[in-house]
Scaffold this active site. Structure first.
Site, short mmCIF file in Angstrom:
data_model
loop_
_atom_site.label_atom_id
_atom_site.label_comp_id
_atom_site.label_asym_id
_atom_site.label_seq_id
_atom_site.Cartn_x
_atom_site.Cartn_y
_atom_site.Cartn_z
N HIS A 1 15.43 59.87 3.86
CA HIS A 1 14.45 60.23 2.82
C HIS A 1 13.45 61.26 3.34
O HIS A 1 12.33 61.33 2.85
CB HIS A 1 13.67 58.99 2.35
CG HIS A 1 14.46 58.04 1.51
ND1 HIS A 1 15.44 57.24 2.01
CD2 HIS A 1 14.41 57.76 0.18
CE1 HIS A 1 15.96 56.49 1.05
NE2 HIS A 1 15.36 56.79 -0.08
N GLU B 1 23.51 60.12 -9.63
CA GLU B 1 23.18 61.54 -9.43
C GLU B 1 24.33 62.48 -9.79
O GLU B 1 24.10 63.54 -10.36
CB GLU B 1 22.75 61.79 -7.98
CG GLU B 1 21.36 61.25 -7.64
CD GLU B 1 21.39 59.82 -7.14
OE1 GLU B 1 22.49 59.25 -7.02
OE2 GLU B 1 20.31 59.26 -6.86
#
Lengths: 321, 335
Positions: B139, B70
């Protein structure tokens, strides 16, 4: 491949300009005239100039907190830079960036960077733009030995190889990340790190402009030809501290004086070109005078220039909001 | 005009903008999927299939699968945006911002200011947020207040398929960095969505219900919950205005404050944690600017100051629900 006379003159001029600029900023900072944090590039000139001599405005570089030399090598205006470092309204970034954020995107200079390891991902993006829009451009990340240990750098080496980007990672290893020796902080070897990502990697004597120039030529040509990224591990030395005000008690007694006496990149360049009869001593002397004058003029202008007014505090946050 | 899901609305916006402008590219982990693998190409189209079908149309040069990296690809998207592309990067779950935030908040968000107004960074980061998937603490978060805090970023929270398409088209055409929050529990929600491209301007709140008694300001998925509550309470004679700010940055505080002045009562519904949240921010704005108009204490309906739990029995207690919103409205009406 040989450097033309004009290229040799330009190289010497840029190295002298950087040296004069940094020596002047050092004096002004010591006198208390410059606000904030300043990190100087003196001693490392052969690296930035040897690399950037192969670049044009369509090519991008990302720099580090030690960015003045890269800016000058990439063609940023010295007057605008000095004003920026003094926090003036018509500095290169309107006085909003300062020493750690000098940038000129029109010159392909994507900024000095206050975050160690901040630049390599951005350079993957600039290289992706060049590749996608087929501009023929390349993108160069200058990274210190300290930045070499950041995860962003490791990730960028991987991504650049996976995407086959026209990028070059130039590790400028001046021996110290702040006060910590790179011989301690960098595990393994930066050339081997490059090779481990499947890219050509070369160790370069950063005191020798010609060696830097040749290694950069090879890597940049490879990138332009679509043959992917490369790593250069440039070994060099900085003459001033990590930041201005750093007493450098971590360095060996006499260490810097010895480097200056034996390996100074500008002195080595001068000896080489005059001994080979490529340039005349009086040509070089003229360049030394001219660059000293240019920096002195930039300093006078910067000191006289007005700071940004309150109206500028909230401009430039967004294009439109 | 046809019924389309939130997922389809987002995909349609991406496809139409990529057709319109060759500088628009999509990148992220498995946005096509199957890169270098022996099976199908376009194997995933993103983990929940939002970008499926783009790669066969636009090719791998414009729909770029990335390694799981990322920092590198969000930073690459920022660098590409600053040099001439208009990247839409997918940060799979907003919870992953912890490994790449520097490239968003220290780099992309600050280029324009630090470089004296000379940088233009048309970057979009699409990211999934929110609880309800039994996806547990790493998440499921609603981290939009963190991004809203950063000058230089714009933050978008589409509350329906129609909103998602129009706001994403605006995000892609916008010249500033935009963080586009997609609630993972909304991808299958459907409504009528025009086939043609349209852009919804940022910073213009939408009144999804108009009433006289209470103003409910809600964000993202909570707008639908607030609408349900408003419709239910209307039958009991309690009339609610529901404000969907659409974007938390820029924030249409004028519309919010006007509504609070008109109704005199405010309930803020925010799926994020309460401290330094949009709920506390809106409550603060109302207290500062329209205190005299308030007939009752402001009510905040938020998630608690705790990580999102895994067990369904706990997660259901965690998420602000229509019942909790209704209770808050009734409480403000009672004072």
């Amino acid at each position: 491949m040989q450097l033309s006379r004009e290229e040799l003159l330009k190289a010497y001029r840029q190295m002298c300009l950087i040296r004069a600029f940094e020596d002047t900023v050092h004096e002004e900072f010591s006198a208390g005239n410059i606000p904030g944090f300043v990190h100087l590039y003196a001693g490392e000139e052969a690296s930035g100039v040897g690399v950037c001599l192969h670049l044009t405005d369509k090519d991008c570089i990302a720099s580090t907190h030690r960015g003045h030399g890269h800016c000058i090598a990439k063609g940023c205006d010295v007057g605008g830079m000095m004003k920026e470092i003094f926090g003036r309204a018509d500095g290169l970034c309107g006085g909003k960036g300062g020493s750690m954020h000098i940038a000129d995107l029109s010159k392909g200079m994507m900024g000095a960077n206050g975050i160690v390891g901040g630049g390599p991902p951005l350079i993957c993006g600039a290289a992706l733009t060049a590749k996608t829009l087929k501009t023929g451009g390349v993108a160069i990340a200058f990274v210190g030995d300290g930045g070499s240990n950041q995860g962003t750098t490791a990730e960028s080496l991987n991504l650049a190889k996976v995407w086959n980007l026209p990028a070059v990672f130039v590790f400028e290893d001046n021996g110290y990340a702040e006060s910590t020796a790179s011989s301690w902080s960098v595990a393994g070897d930066l050339v081997e790190r490059g090779k481990a990502y499947g890219m050509p990697a070369r160790r370069v004597d950063g005191f020798d402009f010609f060696e830097v120039w040749d290694a950069a030529r090879e890597a940049i040509e490879r990138a332009r030809n679509g043959d992917g990224p490369s790593v250069l591990h440039v070994k060099l030395s900085r003459y001033y501290g990590h930041f201005e005000g750093d007493a450098m008690t971590y360095r060996a007694p006499g260490e810097i004086d010895a480097v200056k006496a034996q390996k100074d990149c500008i002195a080595l360049f001068k000896r080489r070109v005059t001994e080979a009869g490529l340039l005349e001593p009086d040509q070089l002397a003229a360049i030394e005078d001219e660059t000293a004058r240019e920096v002195a003029d930039a300093l006078v202008d910067a000191k006289a220039a007005p700071p940004p007014g309150e109206a500028k505090l909230l401009t430039d946050v967004y294009v439109a909001y | 005009m046809a019924k389309k899901s939130y997922r389809q609305a987002i995909a349609e916006a991406l496809r139409q903008e990529m057709e319109r402008d060759a500088r628009v590219i999509v990148m992220g982990e498995d946005v096509a999927g199957g890169m270098g693998a022996p099976g199908e190409d376009d194997a995933w189209g993103g983990p929940l299939g939002v970008t499926k079908g783009l790669m066969p149309i636009f090719g791998r040069d414009r729909v770029l699968d990335t390694p799981i990296t990322e920092s590198a690809f969000i930073g690459a998207a920022a660098g590409a945006a600053a040099t001439g592309l208009r990247p839409v990067a997918e940060l799979m779950f907003v919870d992953f911002f912890g490994v790449c935030f520097d490239q968003i908040f220290n780099q992309a968000a600050k280029f324009r200011y630090m470089f004296g107004g000379k940088a233009v960074t048309p970057l979009v980061v699409r990211t999934m947020y929110g609880a309800g998937f039994r996806a547990a603490s790493q998440h499921s978060q609603c981290l939009y207040p963190v991004f809203t805090h950063i000058p230089g970023l714009k933050v978008v929270l589409p509350s329906s398929p129609y909103e998602a398409k129009g706001l994403l088209i605006q995000a892609i055409r916008d010249d500033d960095p935009v963080i586009f929050f997609e609630h993972k529990a909304m991808y299958d929600e459907e409504e009528e969505v025009p086939d043609e491209p349209y852009a919804i301007p940022f910073g213009e709140a939408n009144l999804t219900r108009e009433g006289d008694d209470v103003t409910i300001v809600a964000f993202g998925r909570m707008v639908g919950f607030a609408n349900q509550v408003a419709d239910k309470l209307a039958k009991d004679g309690i009339s609610c205005t529901v404000v969907d700010p659409r974007t938390t940055s820029p924030l249409d505080s004028d519309t919010i404050l006007e509504c609070v002045e008109e109704t005199g009562r405010l309930v803020v519904v925010d799926e994020a944690h309460p401290r330094c949240s949009m709920a506390s921010d809106i409550a603060g704005l109302a207290a500062q600017h329209v205190f005299g108009a308030l007939k009752a204490p402001i009510q905040m309906v938020t998630a608690p100051h705790a990580p999102v739990p895994f067990s369904p029995s706990l997660e259901d207690l965690y998420i602000p629900s229509p019942d909790k919103i209704e209770a808050a409205v009734r409480k403000t009406m009672a004072s």
